[in-house]
Design an enzyme around this catalytic site. Structure first.
Site, mmCIF file in Angstrom:
data_model
loop_
_atom_site.group_PDB
_atom_site.id
_atom_site.type_symbol
_atom_site.label_atom_id
_atom_site.label_comp_id
_atom_site.label_asym_id
_atom_site.label_seq_id
_atom_site.Cartn_x
_atom_site.Cartn_y
_atom_site.Cartn_z
ATOM 1 N N ASP A 12 0.856 -1.183 0.000
ATOM 2 C CA ASP A 12 0.000 0.000 0.000
ATOM 3 C C ASP A 12 0.889 1.228 0.000
ATOM 4 O O ASP A 12 1.832 1.318 0.787
ATOM 5 C CB ASP A 12 -0.882 0.024 1.258
ATOM 6 C CG ASP A 12 -2.000 -1.018 1.177
ATOM 7 O OD1 ASP A 12 -2.244 -1.528 0.075
ATOM 8 O OD2 ASP A 12 -2.599 -1.312 2.221
ATOM 9 N N ASP A 131 -13.618 -7.748 -6.050
ATOM 10 C CA ASP A 131 -13.801 -7.880 -4.601
ATOM 11 C C ASP A 131 -15.139 -8.568 -4.375
ATOM 12 O O ASP A 131 -16.186 -7.984 -4.665
ATOM 13 C CB ASP A 131 -13.804 -6.499 -3.929
ATOM 14 C CG ASP A 131 -12.418 -5.866 -3.921
ATOM 15 O OD1 ASP A 131 -11.446 -6.544 -4.318
ATOM 16 O OD2 ASP A 131 -12.303 -4.686 -3.528
#
Lengths: 260, 207
Positions: A12, A131
């Site tokens: 990230d 997702d």
């Protein structure tokens, strides 16, 4: 001998720095992206994925210079995702040195983006992120719904149907994350991976839920994933990528292990 | 200082190749161009490429660089990468048949994929190149070495003696050829970590 299974650490990036946290809590600075990427390359990572989590849109250009710097020093495939909305966004990232880009929310809002990008740039660089969350738990015929915005917004779209649609539109690869498993360290949603794999013929990257090396093994051996993506087990130093590869090789999985 | 020209014909993201060459040849000059004079004066030429064969050939013809490629590949080290390898052949099965440059006799075929053989297309990821012939391009590279691949088609040269590397994805295919000044590789050395960098270094060292 055939194409090897891949291990992909996911980083990230916020405002140009690698950050790590559990479920976006306790986020702390984990270093310079170039150094972190180099370290993973040295450990034998097969690719590296950067997820840009920079909230402020005015700082979004920072990711381009991060990609540029990493691509000048680390020579394995780099995938970049987070907030990509247009062909121009894709082109800027590729021009900065990304090899693939991953798109979730924008693919759902504007599926033509996937067709257009694949047509004009080539499907090899278009990864669609899915997702998915189980609609029914414990059922013999499980089904999953896809979500946008990092798993916050339900769409009503069936995950398997969406995977098929994305392959048709030209996705070169699917990054499948189980929302139920993400962050739990209980292992991948193997049924989800397997079901998607049975319905498409492009490579699948399994994501969400890895807690130990057996989870990686199950994702490949049972979930039939072509690649496994993990963040925390590598970031927090539980295992190196080398250890993961040795473990999987010993269990009969075909991996790229270099010992030159 | 030598000059390494990377042929730009609008068909690929050249940055990865440029960055890798700059990394292995920090003292050389790397230029991206489709200009005849620039390419004519380069010491070495790299011909990358991605996307579909038809678009690639269209782009080559539109930019009028077909003869430039043919001429320059004859008298100095020339490296084709990925689609830059495939379009060197006579024709490709891609896009219902595409006429290519014809520098190497043979054609370009698609992988056969089925659920049974569990062969996915594109062939994406790391796979071994088995180098089967002694060649300076293999200097300091193991006889079986991992390279990164992303492609759905592969070359099938008529003259099997020019094949210097092979890879297996369902079937065994030709992944590296060497013919006179031309070296061509289906994988991406610029994305193949240390092994790929060594391959590029070996190319830079060729005369």
């Amino acid at each position: 001998m055939t194409v090897t299974k891949r291990i992909i650490p996911c980083l990230d990036v916020d405002n140009g720095r690698v950050v790590k946290g559990v479920k976006f809590v306790n986020i702390k600075d984990a270093g310079n992206p170039v150094e972190v990427a180099k370290r993973y390359n040295d450990q034998g990572a097969d690719e590296i994925t950067f997820l840009d989590i920079t909230a402020s849109s005015s700082n979004r250009k920072t990711i381009l210079s991060v990609v540029e710097k990493v691509a000048s020093q680390v020579f394995i495939p780099l995938t970049v995702g987070g907030g990509i909305k247009s062909l121009d966004d894709i082109r800027s990232l590729l021009n900065s040195g990304a090899d693939k880009i991953t798109i979730n929310t924008s693919a759902i809002h504007n599926p033509d983006l996937i067709s257009d990008a694949s047509e004009s740039i080539g499907n090899q660089c278009i990864v669609v992120a899915i997702d998915a969350k189980r609609k029914t738990s414990g059922s013999t015929n499980p089904s999953w719904e896809i979500y946008t915005h990092g798993g916050r917004n339900p769409t009503g779209i069936d995950a398997i149907a969406w995977a098929i649609e994305m392959e048709k539109r030209g996705a070169g690869e699917l990054l499948v994350t189980s929302m139920d498993k993400d962050g739990t360290k209980e292992g991948f949603d193997l049924e989800l991976m397997k079901s998607i794999n049975e319905n498409v013929n492009i490579p699948i990257i399994a994501s969400g839920g890895v807690g130990n090396l057996d989870d990686l093994y199950d994702g490949i051996a049972i979930g039939k994933a072509d690649a496994v993506l993990a963040a925390s087990i590598f970031h927090f130093g539980n295992y190196t990528i080398q250890e993961a590869k040795e473990y999987l090789t010993n269990k009969g999985i075909n991996m790229r292990v270099t010992n030159e | 200082m030598k000059t390494i020209a990377i042929i730009d014909y609008g068909m690929s993201n050249l940055n990865s190749v440029v960055k890798a060459i700059e990394y292995v040849a920090p003292n050389d000059k790397v230029i991206i161009s489709s200009d005849q004079k620039v390419i004519d004066s380069a010491d070495k030429i790299i011909f990358p490429g991605q996307g579909a064969a038809k678009n690639c050939m269209q782009s080559i013809l539109e930019r009028n660089i077909k003869n430039l490629i043919i001429k320059n590949s004859a008298d100095r080290p020339f490296l084709g990468i990925c689609m830059g390898m495939q379009v060197l052949m006579e024709n490709s099965d891609e896009n219902n048949g595409t006429e290519c440059l014809g520098l190497i006799e043979g054609d370009v075929k698609k992988f056969s994929s089925s659920k049974k053989n569990n062969i996915k297309i594109p062939h994406m990821g790391w796979n071994k190149i088995i180098n089967r012939t002694e060649h300076p391009i293999w200097n300091k590279i193991n006889q079986e070495a991992f390279f990164y691949f992303v492609h759905s088609f592969y070359v099938n040269p008529k003259d099997k003696s020019i094949i210097i590397g092979e890879t297996k994805h369902g079937e065994i295919f030709c992944s590296v050829v060497a013919k006179d000044n031309i070296i061509a590789i289906q994988g991406h050395p610029e994305k193949s970590s240390d092994t790929g960098l060594q391959f590029l270094k070996n190319f830079i060292g060729m005369k």
